[in-house]
Design a protein around this motif. Structure first.
Motif, PDB file in Angstrom:
ATOM      1  N   THR A 169      -6.554  43.442   5.302  1.00  0.00           N
ATOM      2  CA  THR A 169      -5.483  43.862   4.400  1.00  0.00           C
ATOM      3  C   THR A 169      -5.644  45.329   4.023  1.00  0.00           C
ATOM      4  OG1 THR A 169      -5.662  41.655   3.496  1.00  0.00           O
ATOM      5  CG2 THR A 169      -4.199  43.159   2.360  1.00  0.00           C
ATOM      6  N   ASP A 170      -6.896  45.720   3.761  1.00  0.00           N
ATOM      7  CA  ASP A 170      -7.194  47.110   3.429  1.00  0.00           C
ATOM      8  C   ASP A 170      -6.744  48.039   4.546  1.00  0.00           C
ATOM      9  OD1 ASP A 170      -8.198  46.976   0.952  1.00  0.00           O
ATOM     10  OD2 ASP A 170     -10.150  47.853   1.460  1.00  0.00           O
ATOM     11  N   ARG A 171      -7.088  47.649   5.777  1.00  0.00           N
ATOM     12  CA  ARG A 171      -6.737  48.508   6.909  1.00  0.00           C
ATOM     13  C   ARG A 171      -5.223  48.582   7.067  1.00  0.00           C
ATOM     14  NH1 ARG A 171     -11.278  46.456   9.418  1.00  0.00           N
ATOM     15  NH2 ARG A 171     -10.159  44.912  10.652  1.00  0.00           N
ATOM     16  N   ARG A 172      -4.557  47.428   6.850  1.00  0.00           N
ATOM     17  CA  ARG A 172      -3.098  47.428   6.968  1.00  0.00           C
ATOM     18  C   ARG A 172      -2.478  48.313   5.907  1.00  0.00           C
ATOM     19  NH1 ARG A 172      -1.933  41.224   8.154  1.00  0.00           N
ATOM     20  NH2 ARG A 172      -2.309  41.252  10.389  1.00  0.00           N
ATOM     21  N   THR A 173      -3.032  48.222   4.684  1.00  0.00           N
ATOM     22  CA  THR A 173      -2.503  49.067   3.603  1.00  0.00           C
ATOM     23  C   THR A 173      -2.627  50.525   3.979  1.00  0.00           C
ATOM     24  OG1 THR A 173      -3.319  47.416   2.085  1.00  0.00           O
ATOM     25  CG2 THR A 173      -2.634  49.510   1.125  1.00  0.00           C
ATOM     26  N   ARG A 174      -3.799  50.894   4.493  1.00  0.00           N
ATOM     27  CA  ARG A 174      -4.008  52.302   4.851  1.00  0.00           C
ATOM     28  C   ARG A 174      -3.044  52.736   5.946  1.00  0.00           C
ATOM     29  NH1 ARG A 174      -9.216  51.326   3.801  1.00  0.00           N
ATOM     30  NH2 ARG A 174      -9.710  50.682   5.907  1.00  0.00           N
ATOM     31  N   ALA A 175      -2.877  51.870   6.953  1.00  0.00           N
ATOM     32  CA  ALA A 175      -1.957  52.207   8.039  1.00  0.00           C
ATOM     33  C   ALA A 175      -0.551  52.408   7.482  1.00  0.00           C
ATOM     34  CB  ALA A 175      -1.964  51.106   9.094  1.00  0.00           C
ATOM     35  N   LYS A 176      -0.177  51.524   6.543  1.00  0.00           N
ATOM     36  CA  LYS A 176       1.151  51.639   5.925  1.00  0.00           C
ATOM     37  C   LYS A 176       1.275  52.951   5.171  1.00  0.00           C
ATOM     38  CE  LYS A 176       2.721  47.025   4.815  1.00  0.00           C
ATOM     39  NZ  LYS A 176       2.711  46.086   3.703  1.00  0.00           N
ATOM     40  N   VAL A 177       0.223  53.277   4.409  1.00  0.00           N
ATOM     41  CA  VAL A 177       0.271  54.519   3.633  1.00  0.00           C
ATOM     42  C   VAL A 177       0.467  55.700   4.563  1.00  0.00           C
ATOM     43  CG1 VAL A 177      -1.064  56.089   2.172  1.00  0.00           C
ATOM     44  CG2 VAL A 177      -1.119  53.633   1.733  1.00  0.00           C
ATOM     45  N   VAL A 178      -0.284  55.705   5.672  1.00  0.00           N
ATOM     46  CA  VAL A 178      -0.167  56.827   6.612  1.00  0.00           C
ATOM     47  C   VAL A 178       1.233  56.866   7.211  1.00  0.00           C
ATOM     48  CG1 VAL A 178      -1.011  57.742   8.800  1.00  0.00           C
ATOM     49  CG2 VAL A 178      -2.627  56.908   7.100  1.00  0.00           C
ATOM     50  N   ALA A 179       1.751  55.684   7.594  1.00  0.00           N
ATOM     51  CA  ALA A 179       3.075  55.645   8.223  1.00  0.00           C
ATOM     52  C   ALA A 179       4.150  56.113   7.244  1.00  0.00           C
ATOM     53  CB  ALA A 179       3.377  54.232   8.702  1.00  0.00           C
ATOM     54  N   TYR A 180       4.109  55.587   6.027  1.00  0.00           N
ATOM     55  CA  TYR A 180       5.122  55.985   5.043  1.00  0.00           C
ATOM     56  C   TYR A 180       4.973  57.464   4.688  1.00  0.00           C
ATOM     57  CZ  TYR A 180       7.022  51.341   4.158  1.00  0.00           C
ATOM     58  OH  TYR A 180       7.657  50.147   4.290  1.00  0.00           O
ATOM     59  N   ARG A 208     -18.724  56.968   3.774  1.00  0.00           N
ATOM     60  CA  ARG A 208     -17.654  56.450   4.626  1.00  0.00           C
ATOM     61  C   ARG A 208     -16.315  56.553   3.915  1.00  0.00           C
ATOM     62  NH1 ARG A 208     -21.621  53.214   6.737  1.00  0.00           N
ATOM     63  NH2 ARG A 208     -21.618  51.695   5.058  1.00  0.00           N
ATOM     64  N   LEU A 209     -16.319  56.133   2.647  1.00  0.00           N
ATOM     65  CA  LEU A 209     -15.098  56.156   1.841  1.00  0.00           C
ATOM     66  C   LEU A 209     -14.525  57.573   1.770  1.00  0.00           C
ATOM     67  CD1 LEU A 209     -13.950  53.806   0.100  1.00  0.00           C
ATOM     68  CD2 LEU A 209     -15.016  54.909  -1.861  1.00  0.00           C
ATOM     69  N   MET A 210     -15.404  58.544   1.496  1.00  0.00           N
ATOM     70  CA  MET A 210     -14.940  59.909   1.269  1.00  0.00           C
ATOM     71  C   MET A 210     -14.528  60.607   2.568  1.00  0.00           C
ATOM     72  SD  MET A 210     -14.944  60.001  -1.893  1.00  0.00           S
ATOM     73  CE  MET A 210     -14.234  61.620  -1.858  1.00  0.00           C
ATOM     74  N   ILE A 211     -15.248  60.342   3.649  1.00  0.00           N
ATOM     75  CA  ILE A 211     -14.880  60.977   4.929  1.00  0.00           C
ATOM     76  C   ILE A 211     -13.527  60.459   5.380  1.00  0.00           C
ATOM     77  CG2 ILE A 211     -15.472  61.110   7.381  1.00  0.00           C
ATOM     78  CD1 ILE A 211     -18.437  61.109   6.478  1.00  0.00           C
ATOM     79  N   ARG A 212     -13.377  59.123   5.327  1.00  0.00           N
ATOM     80  CA  ARG A 212     -12.092  58.546   5.704  1.00  0.00           C
ATOM     81  C   ARG A 212     -10.990  59.101   4.801  1.00  0.00           C
ATOM     82  NH1 ARG A 212     -12.158  52.483   4.736  1.00  0.00           N
ATOM     83  NH2 ARG A 212     -11.403  53.109   2.694  1.00  0.00           N
ATOM     84  N   GLY A 213     -11.287  59.155   3.501  1.00  0.00           N
ATOM     85  CA  GLY A 213     -10.295  59.647   2.547  1.00  0.00           C
ATOM     86  C   GLY A 213      -9.922  61.095   2.819  1.00  0.00           C
ATOM     87  N   GLY A 214     -10.912  61.928   3.139  1.00  0.00           N
ATOM     88  CA  GLY A 214     -10.633  63.339   3.411  1.00  0.00           C
ATOM     89  C   GLY A 214      -9.722  63.495   4.615  1.00  0.00           C
ATOM     90  N   VAL A 215     -10.032  62.747   5.684  1.00  0.00           N
ATOM     91  CA  VAL A 215      -9.210  62.832   6.896  1.00  0.00           C
ATOM     92  C   VAL A 215      -7.779  62.389   6.592  1.00  0.00           C
ATOM     93  CG1 VAL A 215      -8.879  61.842   9.192  1.00  0.00           C
ATOM     94  CG2 VAL A 215     -11.172  62.520   8.444  1.00  0.00           C
ATOM     95  N   LEU A 216      -7.664  61.248   5.899  1.00  0.00           N
ATOM     96  CA  LEU A 216      -6.319  60.729   5.620  1.00  0.00           C
ATOM     97  C   LEU A 216      -5.561  61.647   4.671  1.00  0.00           C
ATOM     98  CD1 LEU A 216      -6.948  56.884   5.422  1.00  0.00           C
ATOM     99  CD2 LEU A 216      -5.881  58.209   7.230  1.00  0.00           C
TER     100      LEU A 216
END
Lengths: 371, 437
Positions: A94-105, B39-47
């Motif tokens: 679910t976390d990964r899906r949320t992130r993917a959604k955030v990026v897409a939106y 991990r949290l922060m690296i992923r967060g920075g990229v995103l």
């Protein structure tokens, strides 16, 4: 599979810590006190797993007002509970899906906002600017004028910024020539606000228009001009900025860009450079559009008053030879050749007689030679 | 941070038995795993970079969930229940409030007819007031999203009153060159803590401004006072009439010569420049110490009902965090230069046939500007990620682990209190740049 064990329970009404017996039933989990009294019965469907340190399963009721919590430190029991609670996020899916959604939106939002910046902002500025009171633009102009005069006045070598202000015969004649030229153009232009045109001491071949109808012609431009039509062409272009309310438009466009790039987008460490880059590219694009429109207005105006509309194009080509080469997307004016070609397409020469007599033209050219 | 998936593998500590609790103070524990945070922060920075900052609401929520869940009081960790969508909505509402305010300020600056100094001051005061208002509202949001032992924290009081109070303090602070700031901090903390509740249990703040003054005066003397003395000496030394006369000269060269041979001026600058340099260098060196002093004082003043906090925070933990940060940034910079240089070189070789790099063209300039921008963003995001982990989290950990709580029995039978509040304050704080963890 384990179906019962112990846990720590907080009922959400007090901070009392209770050691409880936890039992996994058919569709719910039951929490009982040491004496067997039922403290809570939570349906699996309502349970949500919550943030907790590693090794602890912490659950509560989704959307509950009170923050009742059950904590399970027994990993076998925790695993069994999660197996039942289907809604739970065991794998982080679910976390990964949320992130993917955030990026897409976000991508969609960025596309929309960039599109808005490219087409929407100038369109809205175009529509709003004519409806804003002229008085507002005049005030803006007065404020900008103070700063511009300070900036220009720093390099006049001690002489007054404004040319032809004296009472000598030559100054009076020069002023009259300028007034005659401007009056002819202004009358034909049908402007929403009065012009105020001055020649100032400045060693660039240029002229600038401030909000509120102030035009400053630099004396070097007069020196380089071969005919009155070239100067009139420049004035026609500057009058085009006044007619189009470009001063007001530019304020609106800047505000719009600040909202899109700065407030809505770009708020992250390192985002400053992205904002500056995006704004520079967009603002110069807005500017090129406005300059092309002012060229067109100027050419038509020259045609109306009987001047040579092509003179501006020729003048631009002559003075652009020395200009520094910049990437096109960073230019705030279209390239000189492009402008000359566009002007040539708009209006054919229509000389009806000179805009100024030779003596008047001579008087204007030397407006800055005396204090 | 969802750690549910790690239940199977992780250790299973048991909370201590409350009945066997020692009468002495209980130390806070930090139980977070640094690798998880990296991990949290690296992923967060990229995103964040990919989404041009929109991801920050999710990143901030993740950070808080992690930090809260990593802070353990007597076997029980805090829990952050806020969501990213709340923050996003709060931010959008804040934009809705701020855009008309900005527009009004702009129109007002024109109507007042003084675009230069005065309207700038008005805008600064208005926006700073909003900033303080936002600070208080944001604190309320975070407290109501904090659950401990089945109860939420909350905050009463008025954000407007807090903002007025904070801004009134600026006057004495400015007049005393910052010497009054410990009393301001103590006063504002008292207001915040008096209005802080855990369930029905009210908080208070016992830290005194005088004590903070006593602990920070040395820093002030070392950093601010040399600057003040140098400034005062420079102002007295410089012959202002002569300088004004020299400035009259429009010719830049003459001006430089006139100022260069103006002996009082050079002597004045000779006093001022070392003063400024001293202040900057001493300020940078003493900053971690100052942070640690204030944090220790602040922690030691926190009270919740009969519970009192003491702190034995050590400065060397703070210095360690910053030194480690500098080391990591140096290593990252070297690695970045090598990788960026290699990619740039390979790109040049690969594209040499297609693009004429010797002459200006839209393609060349666009490519160079674009790749430069991307490299810059990657580097800055990297440095900021290192900062978040090496400094922010370390400071949090050091502060948390320094806390000793006495009278913790007062937390045992607290009744539930009030409900939640909206995230508008957070949004305002975010838009105005006054946000915090």
């Amino acid at each position: 599979m384990t179906t019962s064990g112990t846990g720590i329970f907080y009922d959400g009404l007090t901070s009392d810590r209770r050691k409880v017996a936890v039992e996994i039933g058919g569709d719910a989990i039951e929490v009982r006190a040491g004496d067997g009294a039922l403290l809570a019965r939570w349906r699996f469907a309502d349970i949500s797993p919550l943030a907790a340190p590693a090794g602890v399963l912490r659950i509560g009721l989704a959307n509950a007002k009170a923050a009742a919590r059950l904590e399970i430190h027994d990993r076998a029991l925790a695993a069994a509970l999660l197996a039942h609670a289907k809604s739970s996020d065991r794998t982080g899916l679910t976390d990964r899906r949320t992130r993917a959604k955030v990026v897409a939106y976000s991508a969609a939002a960025i596309a929309t906002l960039v599109g808005g910046a490219i087409w929407g902002v100038p369109l809205i500025a175009d529509r709003i600017a004519p409806h804003l009171p002229v008085a507002l633009e005049m005030r803006l102009g007065a404020a900008v004028d103070t700063q511009v005069r300070q900036a220009l006045g720093a390099s006049t070598g001690g002489k007054p910024l404004e040319c032809g202000a004296g009472d000598s015969q030559r100054a009076v004649a020069a002023r009259a020539a300028l007034a005659k030229l401007v009056a002819a153009l202004e009358a034909a232009a049908e402007l929403p606000l009065p012009l105020r045109t001055l020649v100032v001491r400045r060693a660039d071949v240029n002229a600038i228009t401030l909000p509120g109808g102030r035009i400053y012609v630099f004396d070097r431009l007069l020196a380089e001009a071969h005919s009155v039509d070239e100067v009139a062409g420049v004035l026609g272009h500057e009058i085009g900025h006044v007619a189009h309310r470009d001063g007001t438009k530019s304020v609106l466009e800047t505000a719009g860009l600040s909202l899109l790039f700065g407030m809505l987008l770009g708020d992250f460490t390192g985002g400053g450079a992205v904002i500056i880059a995006a704004r520079t590219v967009l603002q110069t694009a807005y500017s090129r559009t406005a300059e092309a429109a002012a060229d067109e207005f100027g050419a038509r105006l020259m045609y109306k008053v009987g001047g040579d509309p092509q003179a501006l194009g020729a003048f631009l080509l002559r003075i652009s030879g020395t200009a520094a080469v910049m990437p096109h997307f960073l230019l705030d004016h279209p390239a000189a050749q492009e402008r000359a070609d566009a002007i040539a397409k708009i209006a054919q020469p229509s000389p009806m007689g000179p805009l100024l007599s030779p003596p008047e033209w001579e008087a204007l050219k030397i407006i800055c030679t005396e204090g | 941070m969802t750690v549910i998936d790690r239940v199977d593998t992780a250790a299973t500590p048991s909370p201590p038995d409350v009945s066997l609790r020692p009468a002495s103070a209980v130390r806070l524990r930090f139980v977070g795993d640094r690798g998880d945070y990296w991990r949290l922060m690296i992923r967060g920075g990229v995103l964040q970079a990919i989404t041009l900052g929109i991801y920050r609401f999710w990143l901030f929520t993740d950070m808080r969930r992690f930090l809260w869940a990593s802070t353990e009081v007597e076997g029980e960790t805090l829990e952050y229940t806020g969501t990213a969508v709340e923050l996003l909505i709060g931010f959008l509402m804040a934009i809705g409030i701020l855009v008309p305010v900005y527009a009004l300020l702009f129109v007002a600056s024109l109507e007042l007819g003084i675009l230069s100094i005065l309207s700038g001051v008005v805008a600064f005061v208005v926006l700073a007031g909003f900033g303080q208002y936002a600070v208080y509202r944001a604190r309320r949001y975070r407290l109501t999203r904090t659950v401990f032992r089945g109860l939420r924290l909350h905050q009463a009081g008025s954000a407007v009153r807090y903002a007025v109070r904070a801004m009134l303090w600026w006057v004495p602070i400015a007049m005393t060159l910052g010497l009054a700031s410990p009393w301001a901090t103590a006063n504002l903390e008292r207001y915040k803590m008096r209005n802080t509740f855990y369930g029905s249990l009210g908080g208070s703040f016992a830290g005194s401004g005088g004590r903070l003054f006593g602990r920070t005066i040395l820093v002030w003397l070392l950093v601010v006072s040399p600057l003040v003395v140098a400034l005062a000496a420079a102002v007295r030394t410089i012959d202002w009439v002569a300088v004004a006369e020299a400035l009259e000269d429009e010719d830049t060269l003459n001006l430089i010569v006139a100022l260069g041979i103006d002996e009082p001026l050079t002597r004045g600058l000779g006093l001022l420049i070392p003063g400024v340099m001293w202040a900057v260098i001493a300020g940078a060196i003493l900053y971690p110490a100052y942070q640690a002093i204030v944090m220790r004082w602040w922690l030691g003043g926190l009270r919740l009902g009969g519970t009192a906090v003491a702190s034995d925070l050590r400065m060397r933990d703070y210095y360690g965090a910053y030194l480690r940060y500098l080391l990591y940034v140096a290593l990252f910079s070297i690695a970045f230069s090598i990788v960026a240089g290699a990619i740039g070189g390979l790109g040049y070789v690969a594209l040499r046939g297609e693009i004429d790099f010797a002459h200006a063209s839209l393609l060349r300039d666009g490519l160079l500007a674009g790749s430069g921008l991307i490299a810059y963003v990657i580097y800055i995001v990297g440095v900021s990620t290192i900062y978040q982990v090496a400094v922010k989290m370390r400071l949090w950990q050091a502060a948390a682990e320094s806390v000793l709580i006495s009278g913790i029995a007062a937390l045992d039978h607290v009744q539930a209190g009030e409900a939640t509040s909206s995230a508008v304050g957070e949004g305002l704080a975010d838009a105005l740049g006054t946000g915090a963890i």
